[in-house]
Design an enzyme around this catalytic site. Structure first.
Site, PDB file in Angstrom:
ATOM      1  N   HIS A 151     -10.651  -5.940   8.104  1.00 29.57           N
ATOM      2  CA  HIS A 151     -11.556  -5.818   6.961  1.00 29.57           C
ATOM      3  C   HIS A 151     -12.792  -4.974   7.261  1.00 29.57           C
ATOM      4  O   HIS A 151     -13.680  -4.881   6.415  1.00 29.57           O
ATOM      5  CB  HIS A 151     -12.010  -7.209   6.495  1.00 29.57           C
ATOM      6  CG  HIS A 151     -10.941  -8.007   5.826  1.00 29.57           C
ATOM      7  ND1 HIS A 151      -9.886  -8.536   6.518  1.00 29.57           N
ATOM      8  CD2 HIS A 151     -10.757  -8.363   4.530  1.00 29.57           C
ATOM      9  CE1 HIS A 151      -9.100  -9.199   5.689  1.00 29.57           C
ATOM     10  NE2 HIS A 151      -9.603  -9.106   4.476  1.00 29.57           N
TER      11      HIS A 151
ATOM     12  N   GLU B  57       0.809  -1.220   0.000  1.00 31.60           N
ATOM     13  CA  GLU B  57       0.000   0.000   0.000  1.00 31.60           C
ATOM     14  C   GLU B  57       0.841   1.268   0.000  1.00 31.60           C
ATOM     15  O   GLU B  57       0.507   2.252  -0.676  1.00 31.60           O
ATOM     16  CB  GLU B  57      -0.959  -0.017   1.192  1.00 31.60           C
ATOM     17  CG  GLU B  57      -2.144  -0.949   1.047  1.00 31.60           C
ATOM     18  CD  GLU B  57      -1.787  -2.409   1.266  1.00 31.60           C
ATOM     19  OE1 GLU B  57      -2.598  -3.288   0.914  1.00 31.60           O
ATOM     20  OE2 GLU B  57      -0.682  -2.666   1.788  1.00 31.60           O
TER      21      GLU B  57
END
Length: 325
Positions: A124, A55
């Protein structure tokens, strides 16, 4: 909503050759939630490209692309996956325009699927909007309807400012009855930074955004049986914040409750409550209340229904408002 977001990306890619989409699995797979489905096939893997699972590298690459005149649209796949990229976001994306005296802008759109309600496991289901809203230099947008998803994403990609675009995962499969894709694309959404009154009311005002909007609308309908007429305001944009619309709605009822999924302590709701109190103090008949997630790490799927704001929790807060004259 997924189709509206896909259409917004597709139309932005068609309209501007400088727009590029990048992220993990956004190409051949079409994204975990299929938001980028078909884009690589239509525009090629140079404009819709799969990246390594890194990321910080994804967003760092987007910084360089934007400095050279492109308009990258980054997908972070899941909310808590974005934390490794936060240094790039806070140190470079948010500060570049200020650091260069306005000479260099970074028109980067960072798409972040966020929030709970889908039974996601650890990492998540975070609600991380407060980190972004607290970082000067970023715009923070979170749609809650199909038409807003299309219109606000088009506006985010066209903006010369960096935009963190928070997509509520549990609303990905929501619909708007009677609207064709063409009508969604033509719908008037307005610029980033404007809230929308989703339901007028006279008793109290619910201030919310993103995944909590449907909860508040259901609570407002249920409140009718209790004799309460609740207004519902969808903030849509956390930064810039629409003080005008919010304060007008609160002054009209004299009571306000802020509702969001993220933990309460230090959350966006605290800032909203402070702004409303400062600007509407002499119109308030009761303190501004909050209905939020609890101050704990996001719980596992079997327990998340206890954590998420519910209709009952919203109505309990309405009952706690000072109703005695």
């Amino acid at each position: 909503m997924v189709q509206a977001l896909n259409a917004a990306l597709r139309d932005s890619l068609r309209a501007d050759p400088d727009v590029h989409v990048l992220g993990e699995d956004v190409g051949a797979l079409g994204g975990v939630f299929r938001v980028t489905d078909g884009l690589a096939a239509e525009f090629g893997t140079q404009r819709c490209l799969d990246t390594p699972l890194a990321e910080a590298g994804i967003l760092g690459t987007a910084v360089g692309m934007a400095m050279y005149g492109l308009r990258p649209v980054v997908e972070m796949q899941f909310d808590a996956f974005a934390y490794p990229a936060f240094e790039q976001l806070a140190s470079h994306v948010a500060k570049m325009r200020n650091r260069t005296g306005g000479a260099v802008s970074l028109p980067v759109t960072i798409r972040v699927p966020y929030g709970g309600g889908i039974g996601g496991v650890e990492h998540h289901s975070d609600s991380s909007e407060a980190y972004y809203a607290h970082t000067p230099g970023l715009h923070v947008v979170t749609p809650a309807t199909v038409t807003d998803s299309y219109g606000l994403l088009r506006a985010a990609i066209a903006s010369d400012d960096p935009v963190v675009f928070l997509e509520p995962k549990r609303l990905y499969w929501s619909t708007e009855d009677g609207l064709s894709p063409a009508e969604v694309a033509r719908a008037e959404v307005g610029p980033i930074g404007r809230a929308a009154v989703r339901r007028p009311g006279t008793s109290a005002t619910l201030l919310t955004y993103g995944p909590a909007l449907p909860v508040c609308l259901r609570a407002a309908e249920a409140a009718v049986a209790e004799g309460w007429d609740l207004a519902v305001v969808d903030l849509r944009s956390l930064v810039p914040f629409d003080d005008e619309t919010v304060c007008a709605a609160v002054r009209a009822t004299g009571r306000a409750i802020v509702v969001h999924e993220a933990a309460g302590f230090g959350g966006v709701g605290a800032e909203i409550a402070a702004r409303v109190t400062e600007r509407c103090f002499h119109h308030l008949a009761a303190p501004v209340l909050r209905v939020t997630g609890f101050d704990i790490p996001y719980p596992p799927p079997m327990l998340e229904h206890h954590y998420l704001p519910s209709v009952d929790r919203v109505l309990d807060a309405v009952a706690r408002l000072q109703w005695e004259q």
